[in-house]
Design a protein around this motif. Structure first.
Motif, short mmCIF file in Angstrom:
data_model
loop_
_atom_site.label_atom_id
_atom_site.label_comp_id
_atom_site.label_asym_id
_atom_site.label_seq_id
_atom_site.Cartn_x
_atom_site.Cartn_y
_atom_site.Cartn_z
N VAL A 1 2.09 2.95 6.94
CA VAL A 1 2.51 2.09 5.35
C VAL A 1 3.67 0.98 5.74
CG1 VAL A 1 4.01 2.54 3.42
CG2 VAL A 1 2.71 4.40 4.24
N HIS A 2 3.24 -0.10 5.21
CA HIS A 2 4.26 -1.17 5.54
C HIS A 2 4.68 -1.94 4.41
CE1 HIS A 2 4.91 -5.57 7.43
NE2 HIS A 2 5.93 -4.69 7.76
N THR A 3 6.04 -2.14 3.99
CA THR A 3 6.68 -3.01 2.96
C THR A 3 6.95 -4.25 3.23
OG1 THR A 3 8.77 -2.70 3.59
CG2 THR A 3 7.82 -0.64 2.61
N ALA A 4 7.06 -4.95 2.13
CA ALA A 4 7.29 -6.43 2.08
C ALA A 4 5.87 -6.74 2.75
CB ALA A 4 8.51 -6.93 2.84
N ALA A 5 4.94 -6.39 2.51
CA ALA A 5 3.45 -6.42 3.41
C ALA A 5 3.01 -7.79 3.22
CB ALA A 5 2.59 -5.16 2.98
N ALA A 6 3.38 -8.67 2.31
CA ALA A 6 2.55 -10.04 2.29
C ALA A 6 3.44 -11.13 3.21
CB ALA A 6 2.50 -10.47 0.98
N SER A 7 4.43 -10.61 3.90
CA SER A 7 5.14 -11.61 4.66
C SER A 7 4.24 -11.87 5.86
CB SER A 7 6.48 -10.73 5.39
OG SER A 7 5.99 -9.51 6.31
N ASN A 8 4.57 -13.19 6.61
CA ASN A 8 4.22 -13.70 7.70
C ASN A 8 3.51 -12.21 8.79
OD1 ASN A 8 4.06 -14.74 10.60
ND2 ASN A 8 3.76 -16.62 9.45
N LEU A 9 4.67 -11.52 9.26
CA LEU A 9 4.34 -10.49 9.95
C LEU A 9 3.44 -9.38 9.12
CD1 LEU A 9 7.12 -8.33 11.39
CD2 LEU A 9 5.22 -7.20 10.60
N GLY A 10 3.36 -9.36 7.99
CA GLY A 10 2.56 -8.29 7.37
C GLY A 10 1.27 -8.84 7.22
N GLU B 1 -5.80 9.20 0.72
CA GLU B 1 -6.91 8.76 1.54
C GLU B 1 -6.53 8.52 2.67
OE1 GLU B 1 -8.89 5.73 -0.89
OE2 GLU B 1 -8.51 6.83 -2.62
N THR B 2 -5.38 8.01 3.23
CA THR B 2 -5.14 7.21 4.54
C THR B 2 -4.37 8.38 5.60
OG1 THR B 2 -3.08 6.59 3.79
CG2 THR B 2 -4.78 5.04 4.01
N GLY B 3 -3.74 9.51 4.98
CA GLY B 3 -2.82 10.37 5.61
C GLY B 3 -1.85 9.49 6.51
N ALA B 4 -1.50 8.61 5.85
CA ALA B 4 -0.14 7.98 6.59
C ALA B 4 1.20 8.62 6.51
CB ALA B 4 -0.01 6.55 5.88
N THR B 5 1.66 8.80 7.53
CA THR B 5 3.14 9.65 7.40
C THR B 5 4.14 8.74 7.95
OG1 THR B 5 2.10 11.09 9.30
CG2 THR B 5 2.11 11.76 7.24
N LEU B 6 3.84 7.60 8.45
CA LEU B 6 4.92 6.80 9.20
C LEU B 6 4.80 5.44 8.49
CD1 LEU B 6 6.88 5.76 11.52
CD2 LEU B 6 4.54 5.18 12.90
N ALA B 7 6.15 4.88 8.35
CA ALA B 7 6.13 3.69 7.27
C ALA B 7 7.20 2.74 8.13
CB ALA B 7 6.86 3.88 6.01
N PHE B 8 6.89 1.52 8.22
CA PHE B 8 7.89 0.58 8.64
C PHE B 8 8.20 -0.50 7.53
CE2 PHE B 8 5.79 1.44 12.49
CZ PHE B 8 6.82 1.30 13.26
N ASP B 9 9.62 -0.48 7.31
CA ASP B 9 10.28 -1.03 6.10
C ASP B 9 11.06 -2.07 6.43
OD1 ASP B 9 11.30 -1.43 3.39
OD2 ASP B 9 12.82 0.12 3.77
N ALA B 10 10.77 -3.31 5.83
CA ALA B 10 11.56 -4.53 6.14
C ALA B 10 12.66 -4.56 5.23
CB ALA B 10 10.62 -5.74 6.04
N ILE B 11 12.77 -3.92 3.87
CA ILE B 11 13.53 -4.05 3.10
C ILE B 11 14.88 -3.39 3.20
CG2 ILE B 11 13.90 -3.82 0.41
CD1 ILE B 11 10.77 -4.29 0.35
#
Lengths: 378, 378
Positions: free
Chosen positions: B179-188, B241-251
């Motif tokens: 999972v990624h937040t602020a996901a439209a950033s350059n990094l995202g 659907e993805t089974g994601a259990t790890l998030a990186f949060d920029a906020i």
């Protein structure tokens, strides 16, 4: 093999949350089970009510709506569960749940491959302990030394192994000292004694002067009172002296975890020469293992980037440390059950009394120094 | 060895917080250094302003108090730092700090054991990049392939290696999706492309429809808009659907981390048959790597006991993954600098313009899609 006469039925306490939003506590009469080859049947003599039992027993119910009905011997308790809190309970709705994390008693029947335990006083854990007879694999029994009573052994799992595992976690994760909150609790007092014996510096955080006095009497060296105006200063001083970068937090709500991380960061930077925009590179960790305060955890992030806050539970940690080490810790508990791991109870109650309104109001307060012991054979 | 003529002095941007509570940005004239045996001197052609640069550049200063003085070529910027925020700055007070995490340029002088780099375009990182000439160990240079320009290489460290390291962290910690937040950033956007290439399911969380559109155009599969009324529902669906259990949060502020953990727990329990009072046993992790929202993190703990929230930084992670793997990732960045890792800039500014009031107000907004490139040779 069996010693004594075993009845064919027994009482068991259950907690049921109905889809109509009621929590119902009652006693059910169920058959006494037969142990399989590797199992034993334990006659439960004593089972403590720990804070961790209340989650299942009372859970999200509103204590102020408590209604008692039934008879003195067969009481029923009903409470309302706020509708907003029903959803996380979906999987347990309308299913009476047995309760009780740990207990102690005497092995009265043993399967063919467990007969060496017959007549022994054992501590057991694994849920469904608020009953009169419990079948369990022999390997799950913490066998007490000769002369230990079931009442002395009743709290031999949860608090002793949790406090020992905190010190184990500290070693495995390369910290050199500990912080503990709600530190005057029964568990906290055990941790003080373990740390004294093992020469581990321990910073105790408590919430009032009465709790300070309890820990002083035990000889605790670092005691910080979070109600005191100089709390942060005294915490920083203790952290500079001990170098603690790992905390176990029983409270889990509010700003305390954040304050601990901030104080750790200040202590670490105490001798730093240079400014680092990301804070210190020393990892600071708070493990939340309880929920005395169910309000949100609020983290102010004044502690750099090298930090973690997370949940901590005994069971997965046991898997992590491995069976060999776990058995060593269990043996230490058996050897020190009347010293390091001695528990004191303010009230002994029967299974029926466990469902008495006044008594429920007592044990759900979770007041420091008050601990209830269920004696299901009464 | 040297190519071209090298001046004896150069300009460098510094940020100074005074004990009187002022932040002062200015350009200083300093000598151009001489590389040692294993070092090279890089003529800096381009250096981006990343969010992570702002912590040192502007830090705790109050932008609304910004005052410009000096000349166009030699500007000085002054801002007030609120007194309550001065204390954590104690170690940097009255010391002008050089700024700039990364840059790219051409090697114009090389020590005896670094002459193979002479004339190469390289990306470099390590602070003090907002200057005209930077001396650095040869091993720290990310050597670009033939034909890559310094402007193309300017952002080759921070965002490319951070996004690649997020996927590495996922693998090392046994998660199967992100999972990624602020996901439209350059990094995202880089992360979207990496995950597409590496077949890693990625749940992108953004804050508005404009950002949804950016990611849709890239072909991102899971996009959840936190401003939408069905945010939690769409997040849970994506996590099932993805089974994601790890998030990186920029906020890093507010309730988002808590919402992510709660949605993960709901997704994990989606197929569970039994109630567990401690929640699922699957570990759910949120790593906070940025601070777009500096308000406190608020965790509601509706996600069981198997969870963690913590800080995450690239530098310690590089140590953790080891030099061999790090060099592989660096080479991937060089190979894909104009595709996966292409950065786009909305404005090119000189060192003096970096201290222009209107421009400062622009880059401190950290608006999605706006990125500034310093070109110090102008």
């Amino acid at each position: 093999m069996t010693i004594n006469s075993i009845p064919s039925t027994q009482l068991r306490l259950t907690s049921n949350i109905t889809s109509a939003g009621k929590l119902i506590l009652s006693l059910e009469t169920i058959p006494v089970p037969e142990p399989a080859e590797h199992e034993v049947l334990v006659r439960i003599e004593a089972a403590p009510i720990n804070p961790s039992d209340l989650a299942l027993l009372v859970g999200p119910a509103d204590i102020s709506t408590l209604q008692a009905s039934g008879t003195q011997d067969n009481p029923t308790i009903t409470m309302d569960v706020p509708e907003s809190l029903l959803k996380p309970m979906a999987k347990r709705l309308d299913t009476p749940m047995p309760v009780g994390n740990e207990a102690a008693g005497v092995v009265v029947t043993a399967g063919a491959k467990a007969s060496h335990l017959l007549g022994k006083t054992v501590g057991i854990a694994g849920g469904d302990m608020y009953c009169q007879y419990r079948c369990i694999p022999a390997t799950n029994c913490l066998v007490m030394n000769e002369g230990t009573t079931a009442k002395e052994a009743a709290s031999c799992f949860v608090n002793p192994l949790t406090s020992l595992s905190m010190v184990e976690t500290m070693r495995m994760e390369n910290h050199k000292a500990l912080v503990h909150t709600a530190a005057a609790s029964n568990l906290g007092q055990m941790l003080v004694k373990i740390c004294q014996a093992d020469d581990v510096p321990l910073v105790n955080i408590v919430r009032n002067e009465q709790q300070v006095a309890i820990l002083k009497q035990l000889g605790a060296q670092y005691i910080c009172n979070s109600s005191s105006p100089d709390f942060m200063q005294s915490l920083v001083t203790a952290l500079i002296e001990t170098g603690a970068t790992l905390a176990f937090d029983a409270i889990g709500g509010g700003k305390l975890a954040s304050q601990i991380l901030t104080a750790m960061e200040i202590a670490i930077n105490h001798d730093a020469k240079e400014y680092s925009r990301y804070g210190s590179s020393v990892h600071k960790q708070v493990y939340v293992y309880g929920g005395l305060d169910l309000s949100p955890i609020v983290l102010n992030r004044a502690f750099g980037m090298a930090w973690g806050v997370g949940g901590w539970l005994l069971t997965p940690f046991i898997t992590r440390m491995g069976m060999e080490r776990f058995l060593q810790l269990r043996q230490r508990v058996a050897n020190e059950i009347n010293t390091t791991f001695a528990s004191h109870y303010t009230q002994e109650i029967s299974l029926a009394e466990t469902l008495n309104k006044e008594i429920i109001l007592g044990y759900t307060k979770q007041a420091t120094g008050e601990k209830y012991l269920i004696t299901p054979q009464k």
